[in-house]
Design an enzyme around this catalytic site. Sequence first.
Site, PDB file in Angstrom:
ATOM      1  N   ARG A  98      17.745  22.664 112.745  1.00 43.32           N
ATOM      2  CA  ARG A  98      16.617  22.717 113.519  1.00 43.32           C
ATOM      3  C   ARG A  98      16.715  23.725 114.598  1.00 43.32           C
ATOM      4  NH1 ARG A  98      12.662  17.815 115.345  1.00 43.32           N
ATOM      5  NH2 ARG A  98      12.206  17.819 113.049  1.00 43.32           N
ATOM      6  N   HIS A 125       8.205  23.763 108.446  1.00 43.85           N
ATOM      7  CA  HIS A 125       8.791  22.348 108.277  1.00 43.85           C
ATOM      8  C   HIS A 125       8.856  21.870 106.889  1.00 43.85           C
ATOM      9  CE1 HIS A 125      10.568  18.646 109.573  1.00 43.85           C
ATOM     10  NE2 HIS A 125       9.618  18.232 110.494  1.00 43.85           N
ATOM     11  N   GLN A 128       9.047  18.027 105.821  1.00 40.19           N
ATOM     12  CA  GLN A 128       8.027  17.387 106.188  1.00 40.19           C
ATOM     13  C   GLN A 128       6.916  17.338 105.165  1.00 40.19           C
ATOM     14  OE1 GLN A 128       7.435  15.306 108.907  1.00 40.19           O
ATOM     15  NE2 GLN A 128       5.819  14.642 107.843  1.00 40.19           N
ATOM     16  N   ASP A 219      -1.253  17.228 113.957  1.00 40.37           N
ATOM     17  CA  ASP A 219       0.032  17.230 114.564  1.00 40.37           C
ATOM     18  C   ASP A 219      -0.323  17.504 115.825  1.00 40.37           C
ATOM     19  OD1 ASP A 219       2.653  17.689 114.986  1.00 40.37           O
ATOM     20  OD2 ASP A 219       2.831  19.555 114.281  1.00 40.37           O
ATOM     21  N   CYS A 259       2.673  13.957 111.108  1.00 41.57           N
ATOM     22  CA  CYS A 259       4.114  13.877 110.908  1.00 41.57           C
ATOM     23  C   CYS A 259       4.899  13.104 112.058  1.00 41.57           C
ATOM     24  CB  CYS A 259       4.468  15.499 110.792  1.00 41.57           C
ATOM     25  SG  CYS A 259       4.057  16.399 112.296  1.00 41.57           S
ATOM     26  N   ARG A 287      10.372  10.363 104.642  1.00 43.02           N
ATOM     27  CA  ARG A 287      11.322  11.273 105.018  1.00 43.02           C
ATOM     28  C   ARG A 287      12.619  11.059 104.278  1.00 43.02           C
ATOM     29  NH1 ARG A 287      10.589  14.613 109.131  1.00 43.02           N
ATOM     30  NH2 ARG A 287      12.141  15.882 108.624  1.00 43.02           N
TER      31      ARG A 287
HETATM   32  N1  NVA Z   1       4.752  20.847 115.497  1.00 44.23           N
HETATM   33  C1  NVA Z   1       5.584  20.015 116.077  1.00 44.23           C
HETATM   34  C2  NVA Z   1       6.263  19.252 114.879  1.00 44.23           C
HETATM   35  C3  NVA Z   1       7.270  17.995 115.361  1.00 44.23           C
HETATM   36  C4  NVA Z   1       7.896  17.487 114.250  1.00 44.23           C
HETATM   37  C5  NVA Z   1       6.604  20.728 116.673  1.00 44.23           C
HETATM   38  O1  NVA Z   1       7.100  21.735 116.298  1.00 44.23           O
HETATM   39  O2  NVA Z   1       7.173  20.409 117.720  1.00 44.23           O
HETATM   40  N1   CP Z   2       8.351  14.794 112.118  1.00 43.05           N
HETATM   41  C1   CP Z   2       9.563  15.168 112.334  1.00 43.05           C
HETATM   42  O1   CP Z   2      10.229  15.954 112.226  1.00 43.05           O
HETATM   43  O2   CP Z   2       9.982  14.269 113.392  1.00 43.05           O
HETATM   44  P1   CP Z   2      11.149  14.528 114.428  1.00 43.05           P
HETATM   45  O3   CP Z   2      10.741  15.588 115.355  1.00 43.05           O
HETATM   46  O4   CP Z   2      11.176  13.258 115.074  1.00 43.05           O
HETATM   47  O5   CP Z   2      12.117  14.650 113.700  1.00 43.05           O
END
Ligand code: NVA
Ligand code: CP
Length: 301
Positions: A98, A125, A128, A219, A259, A287
């Site tokens: 990540r 992502h 997801q 989201d 998500c 997930r």
């Molecule tokens: N769009 C959000 C998704 C979190 C799972 C982010 O990137 O923070």
């Molecule tokens: N949806 C998702 O990726 O959640 P987290 O940021 O908690 O991993």
Amino acid sequence: MKHVLSVLDVRDEIMDIMEQAGIFKAGYGEGEPLKGKTLAMIFEKASTRTRVSFEVAMYQLGGSPLYLSASDLQLGRGEIIEDTARAMTRYVDGVMIRAREHDDVVKFSQYSNVPVINGLTNLEHPCQALTDIFTIMERKETLDLKMVFVGDGNNVANSLLLATALVGMDFTVACPPGYEPDSYILKEAQKIAKKTGSHLEVTIAVKEAVKDANVLYTDVWVSMGDEAEEKKRLKDLKEYQLNSELLKLADAEAMVLHCLPAIRDQEITEEVLNGPQSAVWDQAENRLHVQKALLYLLLKN
Ligand code: NVA
Ligand code: CP
């Protein structure tokens, strides 16, 4: 399928992943197919679902997850990503990352001799979006549907564009000007959609867009890394809240996805998040099943 950095990397395998996830969710599947295998999990950003579901997935498949906070690695002190990849991939069988910058994940994969999975970047992502397709199939038993994403055309929206195009689902992103999905991804998705018959659209007209929608998705308005723009974002996106008024305009049987994490009274209301049309907690659970499928297919031999 060597690396999974984008939904584009699973264009030929998406339905195999769905099928395998269904097998795992139903409680079938070989005992410990990843016994002796290790997955390094590098996090440059916070995570609840991705971290826990990947970690548990590895345990359930008989392997070992290794949680690595980027700030505790030499990466945090300036070691370059290429050297991190060269060294780390001599120890482990797969890497999930990540990262803030999508290009860093791409670069890591170029110096890795084991599969690399994108666990979220600024651009995509994919894990997801795969889960979301699985969750829709599970509830609706068809993909001949229209999904509308309401809000910020962010990383999740980008991956959903590609995933819906691949499976032939209609998909609209309803967002204010300046919050459109990535233009390169939109073009790639449109190329795929031409072949699969999916109709893709980006519009500012949220109320018209949700008409007859079978799936409504939203989201957060302030993604990780966007915190400096919080005030502007909350103002720009306020007409794009997924609330019961908007939900009423969709198909009466429409399902709601998010998500997570959710910020109540920003992008979604409590009433909708935990209302009868919501599938968000099944989506969160899925997930685990979908990532088990992905890990199994990538690492089993
Ligand atoms: N769009 C959000 C998704 C979190 C799972 C982010 O990137 O923070
Ligand atoms: N949806 C998702 O990726 O959640 P987290 O940021 O908690 O991993």
